[in-house]
Scaffold this motif. Sequence first.
Motif, short mmCIF file in Angstrom:
data_model
loop_
_atom_site.label_atom_id
_atom_site.label_comp_id
_atom_site.label_asym_id
_atom_site.label_seq_id
_atom_site.Cartn_x
_atom_site.Cartn_y
_atom_site.Cartn_z
N GLY A 197 36.67 14.37 -50.97
CA GLY A 197 35.83 13.21 -51.20
C GLY A 197 35.12 13.32 -52.53
O GLY A 197 35.75 13.52 -53.56
N SER A 198 33.79 13.27 -52.51
CA SER A 198 33.02 13.31 -53.75
C SER A 198 32.52 14.72 -54.09
O SER A 198 31.72 14.89 -55.00
CB SER A 198 31.82 12.37 -53.64
N LYS A 199 33.00 15.74 -53.38
CA LYS A 199 32.56 17.12 -53.62
C LYS A 199 33.68 17.98 -54.18
O LYS A 199 34.85 17.77 -53.90
CB LYS A 199 32.03 17.75 -52.32
N ARG A 200 33.28 18.96 -54.97
CA ARG A 200 34.24 19.86 -55.62
C ARG A 200 33.71 21.29 -55.52
O ARG A 200 32.53 21.55 -55.68
CB ARG A 200 34.38 19.48 -57.09
N LEU A 201 34.63 22.22 -55.25
CA LEU A 201 34.35 23.65 -55.28
C LEU A 201 35.25 24.24 -56.36
O LEU A 201 36.46 24.02 -56.35
CB LEU A 201 34.67 24.29 -53.92
N ARG A 202 34.63 24.94 -57.32
CA ARG A 202 35.39 25.53 -58.40
C ARG A 202 35.08 27.01 -58.53
O ARG A 202 33.93 27.43 -58.34
CB ARG A 202 35.05 24.91 -59.76
N VAL A 203 36.08 27.80 -58.87
CA VAL A 203 35.89 29.17 -59.32
C VAL A 203 36.31 29.16 -60.78
O VAL A 203 37.42 28.76 -61.12
CB VAL A 203 36.75 30.17 -58.52
N VAL B 287 25.65 23.67 -60.34
CA VAL B 287 25.03 24.49 -59.31
C VAL B 287 26.06 25.56 -59.00
O VAL B 287 27.18 25.25 -58.56
CB VAL B 287 24.68 23.67 -58.05
N GLY B 288 25.72 26.82 -59.29
CA GLY B 288 26.72 27.87 -59.13
C GLY B 288 26.12 29.21 -58.79
O GLY B 288 24.90 29.39 -58.76
N TYR B 289 27.01 30.14 -58.53
CA TYR B 289 26.67 31.52 -58.15
C TYR B 289 27.50 32.45 -59.02
O TYR B 289 28.74 32.35 -59.05
CB TYR B 289 27.00 31.73 -56.67
N VAL B 290 26.84 33.36 -59.74
CA VAL B 290 27.54 34.32 -60.59
C VAL B 290 28.06 35.45 -59.71
O VAL B 290 27.27 36.22 -59.14
CB VAL B 290 26.62 34.87 -61.71
N ALA B 291 29.37 35.54 -59.59
CA ALA B 291 29.99 36.56 -58.74
C ALA B 291 30.23 37.86 -59.49
O ALA B 291 30.12 38.94 -58.89
CB ALA B 291 31.32 36.04 -58.18
N ARG C 19 32.85 35.58 -63.62
CA ARG C 19 33.39 34.67 -62.59
C ARG C 19 32.21 33.99 -61.90
O ARG C 19 31.29 34.65 -61.43
CB ARG C 19 34.23 35.42 -61.59
N VAL C 20 32.26 32.63 -61.88
CA VAL C 20 31.19 31.84 -61.28
C VAL C 20 31.82 30.89 -60.27
O VAL C 20 32.87 30.30 -60.53
CB VAL C 20 30.43 31.03 -62.34
N VAL C 21 31.18 30.74 -59.12
CA VAL C 21 31.59 29.77 -58.11
C VAL C 21 30.62 28.59 -58.20
O VAL C 21 29.40 28.77 -58.13
CB VAL C 21 31.54 30.38 -56.69
N TYR C 22 31.18 27.38 -58.41
CA TYR C 22 30.38 26.17 -58.54
C TYR C 22 30.64 25.23 -57.36
O TYR C 22 31.78 25.05 -56.95
CB TYR C 22 30.74 25.39 -59.82
N ALA C 23 29.59 24.61 -56.86
CA ALA C 23 29.69 23.53 -55.87
C ALA C 23 29.03 22.33 -56.53
O ALA C 23 27.88 22.39 -56.96
CB ALA C 23 28.95 23.90 -54.59
N GLU C 24 29.78 21.22 -56.65
CA GLU C 24 29.28 20.11 -57.44
C GLU C 24 29.88 18.78 -57.02
O GLU C 24 30.83 18.75 -56.22
CB GLU C 24 29.57 20.36 -58.93
N ASP C 25 29.33 17.72 -57.56
CA ASP C 25 29.92 16.40 -57.35
C ASP C 25 31.22 16.31 -58.15
O ASP C 25 31.31 16.83 -59.25
CB ASP C 25 28.95 15.31 -57.80
#
Length: 111
Positions: A34-40, A57-61, A103-109
Amino acid sequence: MSQMDAMMLYKRSLPDTPWTNPLSGLCKRRLELGSKRLRVVEYSAAMTPHWCDRGHVGYVASGTLNIQFDSGDIVNYYPGDGILIPSGAEHRHMARVIRGPVRVVYAEDAT
């Protein structure tokens, strides 16, 4: 709904998603629903410098990077840190790898 149907509906495998290379020194995998995306995203020291005004909006792995803001501020990010940058020209930023790969994991529109 069977357990298999639920798994197919609610779970996706990022490792099965191919890497893409939109810029030199940057590669990413992504899933969209839908309108959400998860990226590495993986950044290397060879990344082409570029300014960005999109929100993140992300998390530095792994790895260490710094982000320079148009204001002149520089923020260092280490494994375990969250990245919270609003969208807009007033938050324009540019990332640089300090120790990588990062490496960063992002959760975004997805827009």
